[in-house]
Design a protein around this motif. Structure first.
Motif, PDB file in Angstrom:
ATOM      1  N   THR A 173       0.836  -1.201   0.000  1.00  0.00           N
ATOM      2  CA  THR A 173       0.000   0.000   0.000  1.00  0.00           C
ATOM      3  C   THR A 173       0.874   1.255   0.000  1.00  0.00           C
ATOM      4  O   THR A 173       0.604   2.231  -0.719  1.00  0.00           O
ATOM      5  N   LYS A 174       1.927   1.220   0.804  1.00  0.00           N
ATOM      6  CA  LYS A 174       2.858   2.348   0.881  1.00  0.00           C
ATOM      7  C   LYS A 174       3.473   2.620  -0.502  1.00  0.00           C
ATOM      8  O   LYS A 174       3.620   3.775  -0.919  1.00  0.00           O
ATOM      9  N   HIS A 175       3.788   1.536  -1.190  1.00  0.00           N
ATOM     10  CA  HIS A 175       4.342   1.656  -2.541  1.00  0.00           C
ATOM     11  C   HIS A 175       3.355   2.372  -3.481  1.00  0.00           C
ATOM     12  O   HIS A 175       3.744   3.237  -4.278  1.00  0.00           O
ATOM     13  N   LEU A 176       2.068   2.031  -3.370  1.00  0.00           N
ATOM     14  CA  LEU A 176       1.059   2.698  -4.203  1.00  0.00           C
ATOM     15  C   LEU A 176       1.000   4.183  -3.863  1.00  0.00           C
ATOM     16  O   LEU A 176       0.896   5.041  -4.756  1.00  0.00           O
ATOM     17  N   ILE A 177       1.074   4.488  -2.577  1.00  0.00           N
ATOM     18  CA  ILE A 177       1.020   5.897  -2.139  1.00  0.00           C
ATOM     19  C   ILE A 177       2.248   6.649  -2.658  1.00  0.00           C
ATOM     20  O   ILE A 177       2.134   7.748  -3.202  1.00  0.00           O
ATOM     21  N   THR A 178       3.412   6.061  -2.509  1.00  0.00           N
ATOM     22  CA  THR A 178       4.658   6.673  -2.986  1.00  0.00           C
ATOM     23  C   THR A 178       4.569   6.973  -4.484  1.00  0.00           C
ATOM     24  O   THR A 178       5.120   7.955  -4.974  1.00  0.00           O
ATOM     25  N   ASN A 179       3.853   6.088  -5.197  1.00  0.00           N
ATOM     26  CA  ASN A 179       3.728   6.297  -6.637  1.00  0.00           C
ATOM     27  C   ASN A 179       2.546   7.197  -7.020  1.00  0.00           C
ATOM     28  O   ASN A 179       2.135   7.225  -8.178  1.00  0.00           O
ATOM     29  N   GLY A 180       1.998   7.883  -6.030  1.00  0.00           N
ATOM     30  CA  GLY A 180       1.029   8.926  -6.334  1.00  0.00           C
ATOM     31  C   GLY A 180      -0.429   8.589  -6.069  1.00  0.00           C
ATOM     32  O   GLY A 180      -1.306   9.433  -6.273  1.00  0.00           O
ATOM     33  N   ALA A 181      -0.730   7.367  -5.625  1.00  0.00           N
ATOM     34  CA  ALA A 181      -2.131   7.005  -5.400  1.00  0.00           C
ATOM     35  C   ALA A 181      -2.679   7.671  -4.144  1.00  0.00           C
ATOM     36  O   ALA A 181      -1.973   7.791  -3.138  1.00  0.00           O
ATOM     37  N   LYS A 182      -3.923   8.131  -4.230  1.00  0.00           N
ATOM     38  CA  LYS A 182      -4.549   8.797  -3.084  1.00  0.00           C
ATOM     39  C   LYS A 182      -5.859   8.130  -2.684  1.00  0.00           C
ATOM     40  O   LYS A 182      -6.282   8.201  -1.538  1.00  0.00           O
ATOM     41  N   ARG A 183      -6.527   7.513  -3.652  1.00  0.00           N
ATOM     42  CA  ARG A 183      -7.784   6.804  -3.355  1.00  0.00           C
ATOM     43  C   ARG A 183      -7.566   5.321  -3.656  1.00  0.00           C
ATOM     44  O   ARG A 183      -7.866   4.855  -4.754  1.00  0.00           O
ATOM     45  N   ILE A 184      -7.051   4.617  -2.683  1.00  0.00           N
ATOM     46  CA  ILE A 184      -6.699   3.210  -2.889  1.00  0.00           C
ATOM     47  C   ILE A 184      -7.816   2.303  -2.371  1.00  0.00           C
ATOM     48  O   ILE A 184      -8.175   2.366  -1.193  1.00  0.00           O
ATOM     49  N   ALA A 185      -8.350   1.500  -3.272  1.00  0.00           N
ATOM     50  CA  ALA A 185      -9.384   0.547  -2.851  1.00  0.00           C
ATOM     51  C   ALA A 185      -8.711  -0.753  -2.408  1.00  0.00           C
ATOM     52  O   ALA A 185      -7.658  -1.138  -2.919  1.00  0.00           O
ATOM     53  N   TYR A 186      -9.355  -1.429  -1.439  1.00  0.00           N
ATOM     54  CA  TYR A 186      -8.843  -2.720  -0.968  1.00  0.00           C
ATOM     55  C   TYR A 186      -9.888  -3.789  -1.256  1.00  0.00           C
ATOM     56  O   TYR A 186     -11.053  -3.654  -0.873  1.00  0.00           O
TER      57      TYR A 186
END
Lengths: 338, 338
Positions: A173-186
């Motif tokens: 998840t941190k990796h997705l955030i680092t790559n610019g994601a802000k609305r991450i669905a699980y």
């Protein structure tokens, strides 16, 4: 047995992973011939043999163990079974296989057929359905030890071999955030089963740390019906517009890729994706898929070793003993910054 | 039993494939809910039940069958096992699983452990190694029926469920020729095993028909070592310059894709590719992969039904009975004309 060492100790001595070491003992496996030679030499030197348990298991009755899994068909379970079968066969054991289709009722039915001396022990990945695990007491009452792998029940005190899911979900998840994601669905496999819950906790921790809101509408608890899941994922994407998806099991990522195609969304441009998966061809997908890869084969080997340790009297039964094996995070195109 | 029908008869009555019908009897499977409803209604009407054999199998001893397979990990075998386990469980049977790692010696060792009453019958896909199958007589002498699926031995008189491999290999090769290929290489899994030979014959027939030469240097007999195969495929491509490859098993196609990447060859522009594969994500690969898709799950169901027919006394044992199930040819980007 004093001079014998386990595969874990052999791997440590070689500075190699347990899965690499175990591969060396299969005839025709995916291993570099030089590495294989080195491993076999060291094994000889230190007195390791893949049939370590054989002589100590002779007192047992059926020389059979059962594997119970919720589903069949993904690479994770086939690799795990491969590992279990390998250790069992090397120690003169037979392996029964059962699939519950995620049904607690079937799981209970299967358990009931196993306590009449058919098996010496059980290795199980839980169906995850329901909260009443009373039927598992049947095993304990009949002195049939149980070892969980991957999906375990928190209320059942026994050995469990599972992945470091909290940490790897957090990192993914941190990796997705680092790559610019802000609305991450699980996408949860089942919020009630251990892996569903723990993977979600890792996801939430990463969001909190990044000061991103935890939005329950971005968390989808899925079913075992691919059609329903497909529709639910589609609705989630259309209504909630996530910019990234973290799928807790492989099949949910595959549905996501198909939904994205239907909606003409490009991965990773419109939607980033990462998932738990043991696919060895994740790099060949379009786009190449970022994965949390569990050591499935090794998990099978460890679960069987734990069970044999109990059957040999080396370890006690009925005690909660969680063993975490590290997953590998492989970041490819599906989750990269655009 | 007079009023009962088999799954084959039910499928015929519905005009659906056996695999679709069998899916309807699993709880949460990949099937349209309306189709499922229709199937269950018809089943009820005609008196079909997935545990058709249960009452007629009561006379047998161990209520256990064994599956013996050469390798574990590809979708073909996991789907087949899923089908076997499903029919077995519905009829109160237990399933033992064994992996031979393509070794005839291990196959013989396993067979020897099965004839002491441990199992009522065996379902096997042959290791393909060696020509002496004397050890299989042990089964016959101990009245343990054997049914082959996929890989069978021509000298062993028993029931075999296999794919229409000659026809589908012929069609796959013809498709490559139609799309412009002239130097088509064939990657054999093992020329000595039934499927290796028959798939090659289909390939040769298509070449002959198109008046293309049969060049033995374009035929590669592979091993079970991925490293060796990778090198051999690389050498084949570098020296023989084929313009297309027909891979008889999935893992050889995957190695081909990796070799092509290393050599900077584009599929299908520089090299077309088609292979036998049960991957359900072939369309997601880059490029999407053309495949001959065997009905693996159905093959498992049919093999188990055949075995139960023998165990029930409905069919005789020890008689060669080849049953061919049609594969599906799915042509995608990897083999298209450029």
């Amino acid at each position: 047995m004093a001079n014998n060492i386990t595969i874990v100790e052999l791997a440590a001595a070689l500075g190699l992973s347990k899965s690499t070491v175990s591969r060396a003992f299969r005839d025709s496996e995916d291993i570099n011939p030089k590495t294989r030679e080195k491993i076999l030499q060291k094994a000889n030197e230190l007195g390791f043999s893949p049939n370590l348990y054989a002589s100590n298991l002779r007192g047992n009755k059926s020389h059979t163990i059962a594997i119970i899994i919720p589903e069949f068909g993904n690479k994770f379970f086939s690799q795990a079974i491969k590992g279990i079968e390998w250790v069992a066969r090397n120690n003169g054991y037979h392996v029964l296989i059962y699939v519950t289709d995620h049904s607690a009722e079937k799981e209970a039915d299967i358990i009931r057929t196993l306590v009449n001396g058919r098996v010496d022990g059980v290795i199980m990945s839980g169906s995850g359905e329901g909260n009443n695990h009373e039927y598992l007491k049947l095993l304990q009452n009949n002195k049939v030890p149980l070892v969980f792998f991957d999906r375990y029940y928190e209320d059942v005190p026994t050995a469990c071999i599972t992945g470091n899911d909290f940490e790897s979900s957090y990192q993914a998840t941190k990796h997705l955030i680092t790559n610019g994601a802000k609305r991450i669905a699980y996408l949860a496999v089942n919020k009630d089963v251990s892996i569903g819950k723990i993977r979600m906790e890792g996801y939430k921790k990463a969001l909190e740390e990044a000061k991103l809101p935890i939005n329950e509408q971005l968390i989808l608890d899925t079913s075992n019906d691919v059609h329903v899941n497909y529709q639910d994922i589609k609705t989630l994407i259309q209504i909630q517009h996530p910019d990234a998806i973290f799928a807790s099991v492989e099949r949910l990522a595959m549905s996501t890729i198909r939904v994205a195609r239907e909606l003409h969304l490009t991965i990773p441009n419109d939607l980033k994706l990462i998932c738990f998966s043991c696919l060895d061809i994740a790099d060949m997908l379009q786009p190449s898929l970022s994965v949390v890869k569990q050591p499935a084969y090794e998990m099978g080997i460890q679960a069987t070793s734990q069970l044999f340790d109990i059957l040999c009297g080396r370890k006690p039964d009925g005690i909660r003993n969680l063993l975490f094996l590290d997953s590998e995070l492989i970041f490819q195109h599906s989750s990269r910054k655009v």
